[in-house]
Design an enzyme around this catalytic site. Structure first.
Site, mmCIF file in Angstrom:
data_model
loop_
_atom_site.group_PDB
_atom_site.id
_atom_site.type_symbol
_atom_site.label_atom_id
_atom_site.label_comp_id
_atom_site.label_asym_id
_atom_site.label_seq_id
_atom_site.Cartn_x
_atom_site.Cartn_y
_atom_site.Cartn_z
ATOM 1 N N ASP A 64 0.813 -1.118 -0.012
ATOM 2 C CA ASP A 64 0.063 -0.048 0.153
ATOM 3 C C ASP A 64 1.026 1.463 -0.032
ATOM 4 O O ASP A 64 0.170 2.276 -0.125
ATOM 5 C CB ASP A 64 -0.775 -0.028 1.216
ATOM 6 N N TYR A 87 10.453 4.364 2.135
ATOM 7 C CA TYR A 87 11.538 3.475 2.493
ATOM 8 C C TYR A 87 13.048 3.651 2.003
ATOM 9 O O TYR A 87 14.041 3.141 2.456
ATOM 10 C CB TYR A 87 11.129 2.053 2.040
HETATM 11 C C1 G6P Z 1 3.499 0.507 5.311
HETATM 12 C C2 G6P Z 1 3.781 -0.654 4.347
HETATM 13 C C3 G6P Z 1 3.959 -1.920 4.967
HETATM 14 C C4 G6P Z 1 4.243 -1.974 6.464
HETATM 15 C C5 G6P Z 1 3.524 -1.002 7.131
HETATM 16 C C6 G6P Z 1 4.262 -0.914 8.526
HETATM 17 O O1 G6P Z 1 2.022 0.438 5.181
HETATM 18 O O2 G6P Z 1 3.502 -0.612 3.052
HETATM 19 O O3 G6P Z 1 4.368 -2.912 4.195
HETATM 20 O O4 G6P Z 1 4.035 -3.312 7.053
HETATM 21 O O5 G6P Z 1 3.957 0.182 6.536
HETATM 22 O O6 G6P Z 1 3.368 -0.106 9.470
HETATM 23 P P1 G6P Z 1 3.497 -0.050 10.762
HETATM 24 O O7 G6P Z 1 2.572 1.041 11.226
HETATM 25 O O8 G6P Z 1 3.042 -1.326 11.325
HETATM 26 O O9 G6P Z 1 4.904 0.347 11.272
HETATM 27 MN MN MN Z 2 4.463 -2.445 2.090
#
Ligand code: G6P
Ligand code: MN
Length: 441
Positions: free
Chosen positions: A171, A263
């Protein structure tokens, strides 16, 4: 109208409540008749499942809803399987982040040493789960957003080379488009992006105005320079996410060609990032103390009161909405565009054909039809070719049970980049992942 059977694998996830609500909100666009939650951790899933029973009784009583820990109950007769498993759960995410950071290298959920550790666990669990699913529902669409999606996609490509109904998707590119729309104060649906990269490592080369065809990139560059960058849902975000989005400004000052995925910061500034992360308290801790507590507290309240009521309207969930829209595009052959992970096959002209890349694709009943981006510049090519090799070597390590291949992957990773350090990190992570990794020899 046709109605679909859907299963969510990883029913006990902190994201599931958002899905349950979104299935109600989107029931006209994507009509479902049966929804099953599956999780191997029955205790964790139970409150989420009970919440679902109460929610659907209130707002979607005709839905056949259940939750289970038995694959034989979960998988038969499915049309769509949403895969959101977290191999090792949040406790292992914590280790993926803490162990490398305590050794002076970035610890993060999906990139660097932590991402590779998680990748080896996910290879084991995802491959097993997809085999099980295929026993019961050979034709179901498997929509995978389990992480680390880059490594998982490569492993599934190798394990199921002829399976045309596995789609890997993340996403984050859409989150960035939504954030750009907030910055420019326009509807995010009016933006038409061009994107290339690997999962969690990519760039927008253009963002066009759908109506006029104008490339908004120069305006975005100028506005980011003046105002910085925020996530679209900034008000719902923890501080660390605001910092992560804010860092887009720094990246665009140094590399102004394109708009980066958030990222990319880890790959481009590993030392700076590492020095700004706290080895005692990482994102995993923030999730455990924040989202996880909130979700399970909400479930407990609803179960106690026996009703969801106004909580239904509390927050909208862009992630769940996007995934349901993906299923809708396939189910009704809409050919809507999404940024998805596919086998390269020339989409990025100068990258190897068997890399799993992330690009824009039209999505319909026969799956994604990716759009080419041509030859990418040397700088980006260099970054990506290195990371493709790293991801492939981790999957080699899984298949061959090879310590050597894992060591090569760790050495090649830009966030490590040193063979002695790679060995230290790998040895510590072998220890922490006993029983969850294949035994490396
Ligand atoms: C985004 C990335 C996901 C990831 C998430 C982590 O949505 O696309 O791949 O797992 O962030 O988010 P968090 O809030 O769990 O750190
Ligand atoms: Mn992701």
């Amino acid at each position: 109208m046709e109605k679909f059977n859907v299963c969510i694998v990883g029913g006990g996830s902190t994201y599931t409540l958002g899905f349950l609500k979104s299935f109600v909100r989107l029931k006209e666009e994507f009509p479902i008749k049966k929804l099953v939650l599956f999780d191997i951790d029955g205790d964790r899933q139970r409150p989420i499942g009970e919440y679902g029973k109460i929610l659907f009784k209130e707002r979607f009583p005709e839905l056949d809803f259940s939750y289970t820990t038995d694959p034989a109950e979960a998988y038969p007769e499915m049309d769509f399987i949403f895969m959101q498993m977290r191999a090792g759960g949040l406790p292992m995410r914590r280790k993926d982040e803490h162990i490398p950071l305590s050794m002076g290298k970035i610890g993060q959920e999906t990139v660097g040493a932590g991402g590779m550790a998680y990748g080896l666990r996910s290879c084991v669990d995802m491959i097993e789960a997809v085999h099980q699913i295929r026993e019961y529902s050979p034709n179901a669409w498997i929509l995978n957003y389990s992480n680390p999606a880059a490594i998982v996609a490569e492993a599934l490509r190798r394990e199921f080379p002829d399976d045309q109904r596995i789609l890997n998707i993340c996403d984050q590119p859409e989150n960035i488009i939504r954030s750009v729309s907030r910055l420019l104060n326009v509807d995010w649906n009016s933006l038409d992006p061009v994107y290339f990269g690997l999962n969690h490592y990519g760039w927008f080369t253009h963002i066009y105005d759908k109506k006029t065809g104008e490339d908004l990139l120069p305006l975005i560059r100028k506005t980011v320079h003046e105002k910085g960058f925020l996530p679209q849902d900034a008000e719902q975000r923890d501080k660390s996410w605001l910092d992560t989005y804010g860092f887009v400004q720094t990246m665009m000052e140094d590399f102004p060609d394109y708009i980066p995925n958030t990222y990319d910061g880890y790959y481009l500034y590993p030392e700076y990032k590492c020095s700004h992360l706290n080895p005692e308290y990482t994102r995993a801790d923030e999730v455990i103390d924040g989202r996880e507590k909130r979700v399970f507290a909400e479930a407990a309240e609803v179960i106690k009161e026996g009703k969801v009521g106004d909580r239904f309207h509390a927050i909208s969930d862009a992630h769940a909405e996007m995934m349901i829209k993906v299923a809708e595009a396939i189910a009704f052959n809409t050919n809507q565009r999404f940024i998805v992970i596919v086998k390269n096959d020339g989409a990025i002209a100068n990258l190897q054909n068997d890399a799993m890349v992330e690009v824009v694709a039209e999505l319909g009943i026969n799956g994604p039809r990716p759009m080419r981006v041509g030859t990418i510049p040397q700088f980006y090519y260099g970054l990506l070719a290195q990371q493709v090799s790293c991801e492939k070597l981790i999957v080699d390590a899984y298949y061959e049970h090879s310590y050597q291949k894992a060591l090569e992957a760790f050495t090649l990773n830009r966030l490590i980049n040193d063979a002695k350090k790679a060995r230290e990190l790998l040895d510590a992570l072998v220890e922490a992942n006993k029983g969850q990794w294949p035994e490396l020899k």
